[in-house]
Design an enzyme around this catalytic site. Structure first.
Site, PDB file in Angstrom:
ATOM      1  CE  LYS A  22      -1.711   1.740   4.070  1.00  0.00           C
ATOM      2  NZ  LYS A  22      -1.443   3.172   4.209  1.00  0.00           N
ATOM      3  CG  ASN A  23       2.458   2.652   3.588  1.00  0.00           C
ATOM      4  OD1 ASN A  23       1.271   2.976   3.436  1.00  0.00           O
ATOM      5  ND2 ASN A  23       2.976   2.389   4.780  1.00  0.00           N
ATOM      6  NE  ARG A  94       0.546  11.907   7.689  1.00  0.00           N
ATOM      7  CZ  ARG A  94       0.597  13.104   8.222  1.00  0.00           C
ATOM      8  NH1 ARG A  94      -0.509  13.762   8.491  1.00  0.00           N
ATOM      9  NH2 ARG A  94       1.733  13.653   8.510  1.00  0.00           N
ATOM     10  CB  CYS A 118      -4.097   6.233  11.188  1.00  0.00           C
ATOM     11  SG  CYS A 118      -4.713   4.855  10.223  1.00  0.00           S
ATOM     12  NE  ARG A 123       0.622  10.160  10.796  1.00  0.00           N
ATOM     13  CZ  ARG A 123       0.085   9.200  10.028  1.00  0.00           C
ATOM     14  NH1 ARG A 123      -1.192   8.922  10.113  1.00  0.00           N
ATOM     15  NH2 ARG A 123       0.840   8.531   9.171  1.00  0.00           N
ATOM     16  N   PRO A 124       3.209  16.138  12.194  1.00  0.00           N
ATOM     17  CG  PRO A 124       5.241  16.871  13.088  1.00  0.00           C
ATOM     18  CD  PRO A 124       4.178  15.828  13.247  1.00  0.00           C
ATOM     19  CB  ILE A 125       3.578  18.190   6.779  1.00  0.00           C
ATOM     20  CG1 ILE A 125       2.910  19.574   6.846  1.00  0.00           C
ATOM     21  CG2 ILE A 125       2.539  17.099   6.822  1.00  0.00           C
ATOM     22  CD1 ILE A 125       2.243  19.957   5.521  1.00  0.00           C
ATOM     23  CG  ASP A 126       8.486  19.553  10.870  1.00  0.00           C
ATOM     24  OD1 ASP A 126       7.711  18.584  10.973  1.00  0.00           O
ATOM     25  OD2 ASP A 126       9.632  19.553  11.353  1.00  0.00           O
ATOM     26  CD  GLN A 127      12.061  17.518   9.198  1.00  0.00           C
ATOM     27  OE1 GLN A 127      13.111  17.484   8.555  1.00  0.00           O
ATOM     28  NE2 GLN A 127      11.873  18.363  10.197  1.00  0.00           N
ATOM     29  CG  ASP A 313       2.703   1.143   9.697  1.00  0.00           C
ATOM     30  OD1 ASP A 313       2.495   2.035  10.526  1.00  0.00           O
ATOM     31  OD2 ASP A 313       2.718   1.349   8.464  1.00  0.00           O
ATOM     32  CB  ILE A 335       7.544   6.103  14.800  1.00  0.00           C
ATOM     33  CG1 ILE A 335       8.663   5.065  14.632  1.00  0.00           C
ATOM     34  CG2 ILE A 335       7.280   6.881  13.505  1.00  0.00           C
ATOM     35  CD1 ILE A 335       9.969   5.579  14.089  1.00  0.00           C
ATOM     36  NE  ARG A 419      -6.932   4.341   5.428  1.00  0.00           N
ATOM     37  CZ  ARG A 419      -5.944   4.599   6.293  1.00  0.00           C
ATOM     38  NH1 ARG A 419      -6.193   4.682   7.569  1.00  0.00           N
ATOM     39  NH2 ARG A 419      -4.719   4.810   5.882  1.00  0.00           N
TER      40      ARG A 419
HETATM   41  C1  UD1 Z   1       4.390   6.505   6.679  1.00  0.00           C
HETATM   42  C2  UD1 Z   1       3.412   5.396   6.446  1.00  0.00           C
HETATM   43  C3  UD1 Z   1       2.861   4.886   7.767  1.00  0.00           C
HETATM   44  C4  UD1 Z   1       3.997   4.529   8.718  1.00  0.00           C
HETATM   45  C5  UD1 Z   1       5.015   5.647   8.816  1.00  0.00           C
HETATM   46  C6  UD1 Z   1       6.255   5.260   9.608  1.00  0.00           C
HETATM   47  C7  UD1 Z   1       2.476   5.947   4.290  1.00  0.00           C
HETATM   48  C8  UD1 Z   1       1.301   6.420   3.525  1.00  0.00           C
HETATM   49  N1  UD1 Z   1       2.324   5.895   5.622  1.00  0.00           N
HETATM   50  O1  UD1 Z   1       3.660   7.565   7.294  1.00  0.00           O
HETATM   51  O2  UD1 Z   1       2.070   3.742   7.500  1.00  0.00           O
HETATM   52  O3  UD1 Z   1       3.460   4.312  10.006  1.00  0.00           O
HETATM   53  O4  UD1 Z   1       5.443   6.033   7.501  1.00  0.00           O
HETATM   54  O5  UD1 Z   1       6.880   4.172   9.024  1.00  0.00           O
HETATM   55  O6  UD1 Z   1       3.492   5.570   3.746  1.00  0.00           O
HETATM   56  N2  UD1 Z   1       7.529  13.660  11.097  1.00  0.00           N
HETATM   57  C9  UD1 Z   1       7.795  14.966  11.445  1.00  0.00           C
HETATM   58  N3  UD1 Z   1       7.728  15.913  10.472  1.00  0.00           N
HETATM   59  C10 UD1 Z   1       7.411  15.611   9.182  1.00  0.00           C
HETATM   60  C11 UD1 Z   1       7.146  14.276   8.836  1.00  0.00           C
HETATM   61  C12 UD1 Z   1       7.211  13.316   9.812  1.00  0.00           C
HETATM   62  O7  UD1 Z   1       8.081  15.271  12.590  1.00  0.00           O
HETATM   63  O8  UD1 Z   1       7.365  16.515   8.351  1.00  0.00           O
HETATM   64  C13 UD1 Z   1       7.615  12.620  12.120  1.00  0.00           C
HETATM   65  C14 UD1 Z   1       6.277  11.932  12.363  1.00  0.00           C
HETATM   66  O9  UD1 Z   1       5.483  12.643  13.262  1.00  0.00           O
HETATM   67  C15 UD1 Z   1       6.754  10.616  12.908  1.00  0.00           C
HETATM   68  C16 UD1 Z   1       8.043  10.343  12.107  1.00  0.00           C
HETATM   69  O10 UD1 Z   1       8.448  11.587  11.631  1.00  0.00           O
HETATM   70  O11 UD1 Z   1       7.100  10.768  14.249  1.00  0.00           O
HETATM   71  C17 UD1 Z   1       7.898   9.396  10.962  1.00  0.00           C
HETATM   72  O12 UD1 Z   1       6.839   9.823  10.140  1.00  0.00           O
HETATM   73  P1  UD1 Z   1       6.785   9.494   8.591  1.00  0.00           P
HETATM   74  O13 UD1 Z   1       7.836   8.489   8.256  1.00  0.00           O
HETATM   75  O14 UD1 Z   1       6.766  10.763   7.840  1.00  0.00           O
HETATM   76  O15 UD1 Z   1       5.368   8.826   8.475  1.00  0.00           O
HETATM   77  P2  UD1 Z   1       4.283   9.010   7.370  1.00  0.00           P
HETATM   78  O16 UD1 Z   1       4.951   9.295   6.044  1.00  0.00           O
HETATM   79  O17 UD1 Z   1       3.231   9.915   7.855  1.00  0.00           O
END
Ligand code: UD1
Length: 441
Positions: A22-23, A94, A118, A123-127, A313, A335, A419
């Site tokens: 899926k991912n 997501r 979920c 779950r920030p998107i700052d990166q 996961d 995580i 899903r």
């Molecule tokens: C993806 C997977 C999800 C899995 C996760 C971790 C998809 C669609 N989803 O989610 O199933 O649980 O990887 O393997 O592929 N973070 C930040 N800032 C950011 C982005 C992430 O702080 O901009 C943090 C998150 O809060 C978390 C960690 O980084 O603590 C890892 O997140 P990330 O690998 O980005 O997870 P997702 O891509 O959301």
């Protein structure tokens, strides 16, 4: 309302093939829209997240056909004015944020809501934002703020330019988004501290098959040399690491004997190691893993980590197995800040779990109540109950709990499970489980 009804304690036995990941597929679909011609993608899982993505791509204007796990996507008719048509779909998933990267490459301008997904805590998107900024994208940070009732990603640039991007942490989403925004950027982009998950590698492999110049995917440093154009290609999605792990844990939980075939066993090394440590027998070959569940199960400590560490996961399914052990176990969730909500459901089944809550700072330096670890007392068995699946992987955990429990278990909230797992009921039934979907209306 449909629920899953399970009469437990039947050992799972047999062989199965899992679907494509899926991912990976959720990164490959938006990658396909960067091509100047159609792509044919095989082994795409028929799950609701993929259907949801197809809806978004069609609304953007793409021609999409999806039959027998083969997805054909013609991106040539995607138009920027269609972006506003997918607001609702974007909010409910997501991986919709991969459209930020892909559409920035296509149109240099994207205005879209923030993604849903979920509820696993903060779950920030700052990166992601940091990567786009480095590539030259202006993003209105005020509009993303949590203070906003309807937060919006609003980014634009004149052109995308290769850059050095240092991630503060390895993020699957931010790494894939940086790939999508840099494959056609001018010059070279370097991603440092990139995510190494198999699905990240698969998205990179797909882009390479389209003509992208990417090296280092699967390591923490990825180099992307921007190209002028990308072509459609034929590709097959890698087997789903998380589904494989789910079936492995289910085999152990039911004292079963299950072989998962058509896979890359190394993707599961961390899971294999933990299952062995608990006392199960695991053997593997070039493209298969066999799990023979044993008793008594020993207690273990699991720390979720980015790949090649133990995947977050599979933390929830693993929690179920820990309850079935004779000794106590610990999980440290490094995580996500709130991924133990499922334990309340297991407690209804006789589990004895203590979640340890702590105060910590979130991405915006605000204090939050985080659940970072839990102690799972080895109670040896579970008993059937009516339980709720609160999110996708928790749902898989609930099904495994039902398969292992004495008596009947009824799992509701199965839309979460659908899903990410294609026909989970049929797959477990083929392995000998007494499991069915029942409409309770
Ligand atoms: C993806 C997977 C999800 C899995 C996760 C971790 C998809 C669609 N989803 O989610 O199933 O649980 O990887 O393997 O592929 N973070 C930040 N800032 C950011 C982005 C992430 O702080 O901009 C943090 C998150 O809060 C978390 C960690 O980084 O603590 C890892 O997140 P990330 O690998 O980005 O997870 P997702 O891509 O959301």
């Amino acid at each position: 309302m449909e629920k899953i009804v399970i009469n437990g304690t039947k050992p799972l036995k047999g062989e199965l093939y899992v679907t494509g990941a899926k991912n990976a597929a959720l990164g490959i679909l938006p990658a396909a829209i960067l091509a100047d011609s159609p792509s044919v993608i095989d082994n795409v899982p028929d799950i609701s997240d993929i259907q949801h993505y197809i809806t978004m791509l069609r609304k953007l204007g793409a021609g999409v056909r999806f039959e027998n796990h083969r997805l054909t996507i013609d991106p040539r008719s995607i138009r920027p004015e269609n972006i506003r048509n997918i607001d609702e779909e974007v909010k409910s998933m997501r991986a919709s944020y991969y459209l930020y990267g892909a559409l920035l490459t296509l149109f240099k301008k994207v205005t879209m809501p923030l993604p849903g997904g979920c509820n696993l805590g903060d779950r920030p998107i700052d990166q992601h934002v940091k990567a786009f900024n480095a590539l030259g994208v202006d993003i209105d940070k005020e509009k993303i703020s949590k203070e906003e009732t309807n937060p919006i990603f609003d980014g634009h640039c004149d052109k995308l330019t290769g850059a050095d991007i240092y991630f503060d942490l390895p993020s699957v989403g931010a790494t894939i988004n940086a790939l999508l925004a840099s494959v056609k950027a001018e010059g070279v982009t370097m991603l440092y501290n990139a995510a190494k998950e198999p699905h990240v590698v698969d998205v990179a492999n797909f882009l390479v098959a389209m003509g992208a110049r990417i090296t280092g995917a699967g390591t923490d440093t990825i180099k992307i040399r921007g190209v002028e154009s990308l072509n459609g290609c034929e590709y097959s999605v890698v087997a789903d690491q998380i589904c494989i792990g789910t079936y492995m844990i289910a085999a152990a939980a039911t004292e079963g004997d299950v072989t998962v075939k058509g896979i890359i066993p190394e993707h599961l090394d961390s899971v294999t190691a933990k299952l062995r440590e608990m006392g199960n027998d695991i053997t593997s070959g070039d493209d298969w893993i066999r799990v023979v569940g044993k008793r008594p199960l020993k207690g273990v400590t699991v720390r979720t980590k980015p790949y090649p560490g133990f995947p977050t996961d599979l933390q929830q399914p693993m929690g179920v197995l820990m309850c079935l052990a004779d000794e106590d176990s610990e999980i440290y969730e490094t995580i996500f800040t709130d991924r133990f909500q499922y334990t309340e459901q297991l407690i209804k089944m006789g589990a004895d779990i203590r979640v340890h809550r702590t105060k910590e700072m979130d991405g915006e330096q605000k204090e939050i109540d985080a659940a970072r670890s839990a102690t799972f007392r080895g109670v040896g068995k579970l008993k059937g109950a009516e339980i709720l699946s609160n999110d996708l992987r928790a749902g898989a955990a609930m099904v495994i709990a039902g398969l292992a429990a004495e008596g009947q278990t009824i799992v509701s909230g199965i839309e979460h499970i659908e899903r990410g797992y294609e026909d989970i009921v049929g797959s477990f039934r083929a392995l000998g489980a007494d499991i069915k979907k029942v409409d309770f209306n």
